[in-house]
Design an enzyme around this catalytic site. Structure first.
Site, PDB file in Angstrom:
ATOM      1  N   SER A  29      38.828  28.897 -11.048  1.00  0.00           N
ATOM      2  CA  SER A  29      38.231  27.569 -10.885  1.00  0.00           C
ATOM      3  C   SER A  29      37.916  26.868 -12.189  1.00  0.00           C
ATOM      4  O   SER A  29      38.066  25.648 -12.293  1.00  0.00           O
ATOM      5  CB  SER A  29      36.949  27.670 -10.039  1.00  0.00           C
ATOM      6  N   THR A  30      37.484  27.582 -13.214  1.00  0.00           N
ATOM      7  CA  THR A  30      37.001  26.940 -14.435  1.00  0.00           C
ATOM      8  C   THR A  30      37.642  27.576 -15.658  1.00  0.00           C
ATOM      9  O   THR A  30      38.190  28.690 -15.600  1.00  0.00           O
ATOM     10  CB  THR A  30      35.471  27.068 -14.546  1.00  0.00           C
TER      11      THR A  30
END
Length: 703
Positions: A29-30
């Site tokens: 996600s990041t």
């Protein structure tokens, strides 16, 4: 949970599935997860070996969405490619380590499951093999997708509530702007570097003085004053000194942290639909009343909160294109009241247009309704006379405080040089420290290692050059004469003669700033019947005053010949030539519309424009003679005839005062006139009439 190697072969995987390709979808996600959660990456990429162990000969890995959220608010090209491949029927199985890797929103998840069910594509994770065409597997996949979406929302809710609770206490740490820093016990304090403090404080002081962020920028660059900013060098945040740009100045003025206020939630994220997908955009500024957290006097600041609000008002007024019906700030130009005049009829601010040969004659117009709605214009009037009336009102208000203002201005002159000198002194002090540091590094190096010693020596020399340059700049500043003494005396002289100072100065921007400081706005209207402009001054503090002044009629302007001069020209036209008319106008101290004296050509221009008759000597009927003609007839001086006219001996008239005398021809044959002239010729003094205004002087004294 069983390891990947312990999972049995599933009967759901048929030979038809194995003839197609297996797709491994990899996502984190990041960017932080990409850097630190390396084990998750290994597990996801390891699914390729697991797919081969299941009998798939063609395996493809899609990892284009690394660092992208699966919430559905971020564009995911890798997921879109996966969906496109499934639609073509070339995918036998989609592999992921868990459902949340594929999607964390119901729309993307169920869309993918529906497509897999249509083309017979399996979904495989380390827990098992799922066939979307089976009702039980489809139910289980739906639950997995719902749990993944719920899990994301739960994480967000917990994190947001924890962050919000900490922010309300003023304890949430975030990256502070230059000039502020966190202490070990969680407090915010001013940067201990005095040079940083002085530079930031100077920005706020100059903004109050200039009233414009751009003017502050120009002053800083012209004075070669450096401002600090953060710069990341080798992963470490360091302070860098550089000539400012506009963005640096405006960030200081916008940030409420410099006013000692703890603020959280100044911006917001917004969702918009783009091509059927929700997109999230961040960084949208919110009005102050909608800030999530605002704690006044939370920490030491460079300015007060009241000053911060005044600065925001000034910045808002300076942004002319972002306002609708608010007043505008002073931005120069030839009109004194630009941005202050409001129409009393519709409530809109008046526009300014310029005309004239040089384009400097202002005219105020209210045509907002015409521009926006196609309606008629409200009012329009010339600006010269209005600006002059406003100047008179401003001087009436300012004049009692002129001396006090001059004293403060003299103090500002001295403080301005002191602030610049302090900035240069701090710059020199830091340059000397850097030079000493470079010297110590050079001395600590092994002199035989010329590669290192040579580089350190070059750095030391560069720092010494900076020290010499800073010393020279500071020496040059000290050699200038101080802005006191003569400047203070000049300011006092100007303050004592404020009207002359106001009218003689050419700095329109300064006049506008004074007007904006004293006035909230001016309501303007036009009385068509009385042909007057009505101005209602709304002064700061709540007082009001009204001024009415005549409005120029159609065909007239500020340089039109005055009514008194026109009356003289009309009375004398046809009876005297233009040279005599010009002489009469000058004796009456009457000027042209441009303030010039009269000459023959100017009289002719006005006479022709008004259609007045020209003087024709042949048209004289002989019923009257001039004073010079009478003197020539009697053989005496014109002065003698003038005395006789003043005494009433000779009858005569003047069309206007100071015009040539007109004497009837019949009076030249009057016996009384002839007798008086003979007495003048014989040298006898005529008895003068006693003037009652004259008193006898008695020099006798009673003893």
């Amino acid at each position: 949970m069983k390891s990947d190697s312990e999972l049995p072969q599933s009967p759901k995987i048929t030979e038809l599935h194995r003839q197609r390709r297996a797709v491994i979808y990899v996502r984190q996600s990041t960017l932080t997860q990409l850097q630190h959660n390396l084990e998750s990456q290994r597990r996801q990429y390891g699914l390729a070996d697991y797919a081969r162990s299941l009998g798939f000969s063609t395996v493809e890995t899609i990892d284009e969405d690394l660092g992208r959220s699966g919430s559905g608010l971020v564009e995911r090209p890798g997921f879109q490619r996966l969906v496109a491949m499934v639609c073509t029927g070339e995918v036998g199985a989609v592999l992921c380590i868990e459902a949340s890797r594929l999607a964390r929103n119901g729309r993307d998840w169920h869309h993918l499951i529906d497509l897999c069910g249509l083309v017979g594509t399996l979904v495989i994770d380390p827990e098992g093999v799922y066939d979307p065409r089976s009702s039980n597997d489809r139910l289980l996949l739906g639950l997995k997708g719902t749990m993944s979406e719920f899990e994301l929302n739960l994480f967000r809710q917990r994190s947001f509530q924890a962050i919000l609770h900490k922010a309300h206490r003023g304890a949430l740490r975030f990256e502070l702007p230059i000039g502020l820093c966190w202490t070990r016990d969680g407090r915010i304090e001013l940067d201990p570097d005095r040079r940083v403090q002085h530079a930031i404080g100077m920005v706020f002081e100059k903004f109050v003085a200039f009233g414009s962020a751009r003017q502050v920028l120009l002053w800083l660059r012209q004075s070669r004053v450096l401002l600090p900013r953060f710069k990341w060098i080798d992963g470490e945040r360091q302070t860098e000194w550089t000539l400012p740009i506009y963005g640096m100045v405006i960030k200081f003025l916008w940030n409420p942290l410099y006013a000692g206020a703890y603020v959280f939630g100044k911006t917001e994220t917004r969702l918009l639909m783009h091509q059927g997908r929700a997109l999230k955009t961040a960084g949208h500024r919110k009005p102050q009343e909608k800030w999530t957290v605002l704690i006044h006097d939370h920490h030491p600041g460079y300015i007060s909160w009241e000053q911060f609000l005044r600065n925001q008002t000034t910045l808002f007024e300076n942004a002319h294109m972002k306002k609708k019906m608010s007043r505008s700030a002073a931005r120069g130009g030839q009109s004194l009241l630009a941005g202050l005049l409001r129409c009393r009829r519709c409530g809109r601010m008046l526009h300014v247009s310029y005309s004239g040969a040089t384009g400097t004659v202002p005219r105020y117009n209210c045509h907002g309704a015409n521009i926006n709605h196609g309606e008629g214009r409200c009012i329009s009037f010339g600006g010269l006379r209005v600006d002059e009336a406003a100047s008179h009102e401003i001087l009436r208000v300012v004049e009692p405080h002129a001396l006090e203002a001059a004293m403060r201005a003299a103090e500002d002159l001295s403080q301005r040089d002191a602030a610049k000198a302090e900035a240069l002194r701090l710059e020199l002090e830091q340059a000397r420290y850097q030079a000493r540091l470079a010297e110590r590094r050079y001395e600590a190096a092994d002199p035989e290692n010329r590669l290192v010693a040579g580089e350190l020596e070059a750095r030391w020399n560069a720092e010494l050059e900076r020290v010499a340059q800073a010393e020279e700049t500071l020496r040059t500043l000290h050699q200038r004469p101080p802005s006191t003494g003569t400047d203070r005396e000049a300011l006092m002289r100007l303050a004592k003669d404020l009207p002359h100072t106001w009218n003689s100065t050419a700095d329109k921007r300064l006049k506008q700033q004074i007007a904006h400081t004293l006035l909230v706005e001016i309501a303007a209207d036009v009385d068509e019947k009385a042909s007057e402009v009505q101005l209602i001054f709304h002064w700061v503090g709540g007082r009001h005053s009204e001024v009415r002044l005549p409005k120029n009629r159609a065909g007239f302007h500020g340089k039109t010949t005055g009514a008194d001069a026109l009356a003289v020209i009309r009375a004398m036209s046809g009876r005297f030539d233009d040279a005599i008319i010009a002489s009469t106008l000058n004796r009456l101290n009457l000027k042209t519309g441009h303030g010039n004296t009269w000459i023959e050509s100017r009289v002719k221009s006005v006479r022709v424009a008004r259609g007045l008759p020209n003087y024709d000597p042949a048209s004289r009927d002989g019923s009257h003679v001039t004073l010079r003609d009478a003197a020539k007839h009697f053989g005496v001086s014109p002065t003698a005839i003038r005395h006789l006219l003043e005494d009433g001996i000779i009858p005569g008239e003047q069309v206007v005062p100071c015009a040539p005398w007109m004497i009837p021809t019949a009076a030249l044959k009057d016996k009384r006139v002839i007798k008086a002239v003979d007495m003048v010729k014989s040298g006898k003094r005529r008895p003068r009439t006693q003037d009652k205004r004259q008193e006898s002087l008695d020099f006798t004294s009673s003893s």
